[in-house]
Design a protein around this motif. Structure first.
Motif, PDB file in Angstrom:
ATOM      1  N   ALA A  77       0.824  -1.207   0.000  1.00 25.27           N
ATOM      2  CA  ALA A  77       0.000   0.000   0.000  1.00 25.27           C
ATOM      3  C   ALA A  77       0.856   1.254   0.000  1.00 25.27           C
ATOM      4  O   ALA A  77       1.964   1.267   0.521  1.00 25.27           O
ATOM      5  CB  ALA A  77      -0.908   0.008   1.230  1.00 25.27           C
ATOM      6  N   THR A  78       0.293   2.287  -0.596  1.00 22.80           N
ATOM      7  CA  THR A  78       0.846   3.630  -0.503  1.00 22.80           C
ATOM      8  C   THR A  78      -0.153   4.428   0.317  1.00 22.80           C
ATOM      9  O   THR A  78      -1.341   4.478  -0.016  1.00 22.80           O
ATOM     10  CB  THR A  78       1.022   4.262  -1.898  1.00 22.80           C
ATOM     11  OG1 THR A  78       1.905   3.431  -2.661  1.00 22.80           O
ATOM     12  CG2 THR A  78       1.606   5.661  -1.790  1.00 22.80           C
ATOM     13  N   VAL A  79       0.318   5.024   1.411  1.00 18.14           N
ATOM     14  CA  VAL A  79      -0.538   5.777   2.330  1.00 18.14           C
ATOM     15  C   VAL A  79      -0.171   7.247   2.205  1.00 18.14           C
ATOM     16  O   VAL A  79       0.969   7.621   2.456  1.00 18.14           O
ATOM     17  CB  VAL A  79      -0.343   5.294   3.786  1.00 18.14           C
ATOM     18  CG1 VAL A  79      -1.252   6.057   4.732  1.00 18.14           C
ATOM     19  CG2 VAL A  79      -0.563   3.789   3.895  1.00 18.14           C
ATOM     20  N   ARG A  80      -1.139   8.067   1.806  1.00 16.12           N
ATOM     21  CA  ARG A  80      -0.915   9.511   1.672  1.00 16.12           C
ATOM     22  C   ARG A  80      -1.702  10.235   2.754  1.00 16.12           C
ATOM     23  O   ARG A  80      -2.919  10.092   2.829  1.00 16.12           O
ATOM     24  CB  ARG A  80      -1.348   9.997   0.294  1.00 16.12           C
ATOM     25  CG  ARG A  80      -0.439   9.526  -0.810  1.00 16.12           C
ATOM     26  CD  ARG A  80      -0.899  10.045  -2.178  1.00 16.12           C
ATOM     27  NE  ARG A  80      -0.103   9.475  -3.235  1.00 16.12           N
ATOM     28  CZ  ARG A  80      -0.319   8.281  -3.786  1.00 16.12           C
ATOM     29  NH1 ARG A  80      -1.312   7.544  -3.374  1.00 16.12           N
ATOM     30  NH2 ARG A  80       0.474   7.828  -4.742  1.00 16.12           N
ATOM     31  N   VAL A  81      -0.999  10.990   3.572  1.00 18.31           N
ATOM     32  CA  VAL A  81      -1.617  11.759   4.647  1.00 18.31           C
ATOM     33  C   VAL A  81      -1.493  13.232   4.280  1.00 18.31           C
ATOM     34  O   VAL A  81      -0.391  13.722   4.040  1.00 18.31           O
ATOM     35  CB  VAL A  81      -0.923  11.485   6.004  1.00 18.31           C
ATOM     36  CG1 VAL A  81      -1.610  12.251   7.122  1.00 18.31           C
ATOM     37  CG2 VAL A  81      -0.894   9.985   6.306  1.00 18.31           C
ATOM     38  N   THR A  82      -2.639  13.924   4.228  1.00 19.23           N
ATOM     39  CA  THR A  82      -2.645  15.334   3.837  1.00 19.23           C
ATOM     40  C   THR A  82      -3.510  16.140   4.793  1.00 19.23           C
ATOM     41  O   THR A  82      -4.276  15.585   5.570  1.00 19.23           O
ATOM     42  CB  THR A  82      -3.210  15.512   2.407  1.00 19.23           C
ATOM     43  OG1 THR A  82      -4.543  14.992   2.360  1.00 19.23           O
ATOM     44  CG2 THR A  82      -2.345  14.819   1.371  1.00 19.23           C
ATOM     45  N   GLY A  83      -3.384  17.446   4.714  1.00 20.84           N
ATOM     46  CA  GLY A  83      -4.256  18.355   5.449  1.00 20.84           C
ATOM     47  C   GLY A  83      -3.806  18.631   6.858  1.00 20.84           C
ATOM     48  O   GLY A  83      -3.010  17.910   7.451  1.00 20.84           O
ATOM     49  N   GLY A  84      -4.335  19.720   7.394  1.00 22.50           N
ATOM     50  CA  GLY A  84      -4.012  20.086   8.762  1.00 22.50           C
ATOM     51  C   GLY A  84      -2.531  20.385   8.933  1.00 22.50           C
ATOM     52  O   GLY A  84      -1.768  20.469   7.992  1.00 22.50           O
ATOM     53  N   SER A  85      -2.117  20.522  10.173  1.00 21.03           N
ATOM     54  CA  SER A  85      -0.710  20.787  10.474  1.00 21.03           C
ATOM     55  C   SER A  85      -0.102  19.594  11.201  1.00 21.03           C
ATOM     56  O   SER A  85       0.821  19.733  11.980  1.00 21.03           O
ATOM     57  CB  SER A  85      -0.598  22.043  11.342  1.00 21.03           C
ATOM     58  OG  SER A  85      -1.334  21.862  12.537  1.00 21.03           O
ATOM     59  N   SER A  86      -0.624  18.418  10.940  1.00 19.61           N
ATOM     60  CA  SER A  86      -0.174  17.211  11.621  1.00 19.61           C
ATOM     61  C   SER A  86       1.273  16.877  11.270  1.00 19.61           C
ATOM     62  O   SER A  86       1.692  17.005  10.120  1.00 19.61           O
ATOM     63  CB  SER A  86      -1.068  16.038  11.231  1.00 19.61           C
ATOM     64  OG  SER A  86      -0.543  14.842  11.750  1.00 19.61           O
ATOM     65  N   PRO A  87       2.035  16.399  12.260  1.00 20.22           N
ATOM     66  CA  PRO A  87       3.419  15.992  11.980  1.00 20.22           C
ATOM     67  C   PRO A  87       3.507  14.710  11.161  1.00 20.22           C
ATOM     68  O   PRO A  87       4.587  14.346  10.722  1.00 20.22           O
ATOM     69  CB  PRO A  87       4.013  15.798  13.375  1.00 20.22           C
ATOM     70  CG  PRO A  87       2.848  15.529  14.260  1.00 20.22           C
ATOM     71  CD  PRO A  87       1.692  16.299  13.673  1.00 20.22           C
ATOM     72  N   ILE A  88       2.380  14.019  10.958  1.00 28.02           N
ATOM     73  CA  ILE A  88       2.441  12.770  10.191  1.00 28.02           C
ATOM     74  C   ILE A  88       2.128  12.976   8.708  1.00 28.02           C
ATOM     75  O   ILE A  88       2.081  12.012   7.957  1.00 28.02           O
ATOM     76  CB  ILE A  88       1.517  11.684  10.787  1.00 28.02           C
ATOM     77  CG1 ILE A  88       0.046  12.079  10.667  1.00 28.02           C
ATOM     78  CG2 ILE A  88       1.898  11.370  12.215  1.00 28.02           C
ATOM     79  CD1 ILE A  88      -0.913  10.944  10.994  1.00 28.02           C
ATOM     80  N   VAL A  89       1.915  14.210   8.261  1.00 26.35           N
ATOM     81  CA  VAL A  89       1.644  14.471   6.848  1.00 26.35           C
ATOM     82  C   VAL A  89       2.812  13.955   6.017  1.00 26.35           C
ATOM     83  O   VAL A  89       3.973  14.194   6.335  1.00 26.35           O
ATOM     84  CB  VAL A  89       1.400  15.979   6.600  1.00 26.35           C
ATOM     85  CG1 VAL A  89       1.436  16.305   5.116  1.00 26.35           C
ATOM     86  CG2 VAL A  89       0.075  16.416   7.209  1.00 26.35           C
ATOM     87  N   GLY A  90       2.505  13.205   4.972  1.00 28.08           N
ATOM     88  CA  GLY A  90       3.532  12.655   4.106  1.00 28.08           C
ATOM     89  C   GLY A  90       3.018  11.432   3.372  1.00 28.08           C
ATOM     90  O   GLY A  90       1.833  11.106   3.417  1.00 28.08           O
TER      91      GLY A  90
END
Length: 100
Positions: A77-90
């Protein structure tokens, strides 16, 4: 069928992200070269998109040769995290199994 919430740890705290309505795209297409996608949204504009594809088969060769198969299938899987100011964005790469 809609997905269960996706749980993520942000700063040591678990947060549930809800599956978006109609979040599954191409569900049931589990052939090499094909993908299927789940989408989730959480507080503060956080969004996660998980694009699955068939992974390397870890079913024991003897089960395959006897045409017994396994009660699971392997995924990448490819997991894309977007939005907000979360440190896990990537973007992250993952592997795993689905089934019983």
């Amino acid at each position: 069928m809609e997905s269960a919430p996706l749980w993520v740890s942000i700063g040591g705290r678990l947060q549930a992200l809800n599956a978006t309505p109609g979040n599954r795209k191409n569900e049931g297409v589990r052939e090499r070269g094909r993908t299927w996608t789940d989408r989730y949204v959480g507080a503060g504009g956080l969004a996660v998109e998980v694009t699955f594809r068939p992974g390397n088969n870890s079913c024991p060769r003897e089960k395959i040769e006897l045409d017994e198969g396994c009660e699971f299938f392997d995924v990448a899987a490819t997991v894309r995290v977007t939005g907000g100011s979360s440190p896990i964005v990537g973007t992250y790469l993952a592997t795993g199994t689905c089934g019983c």
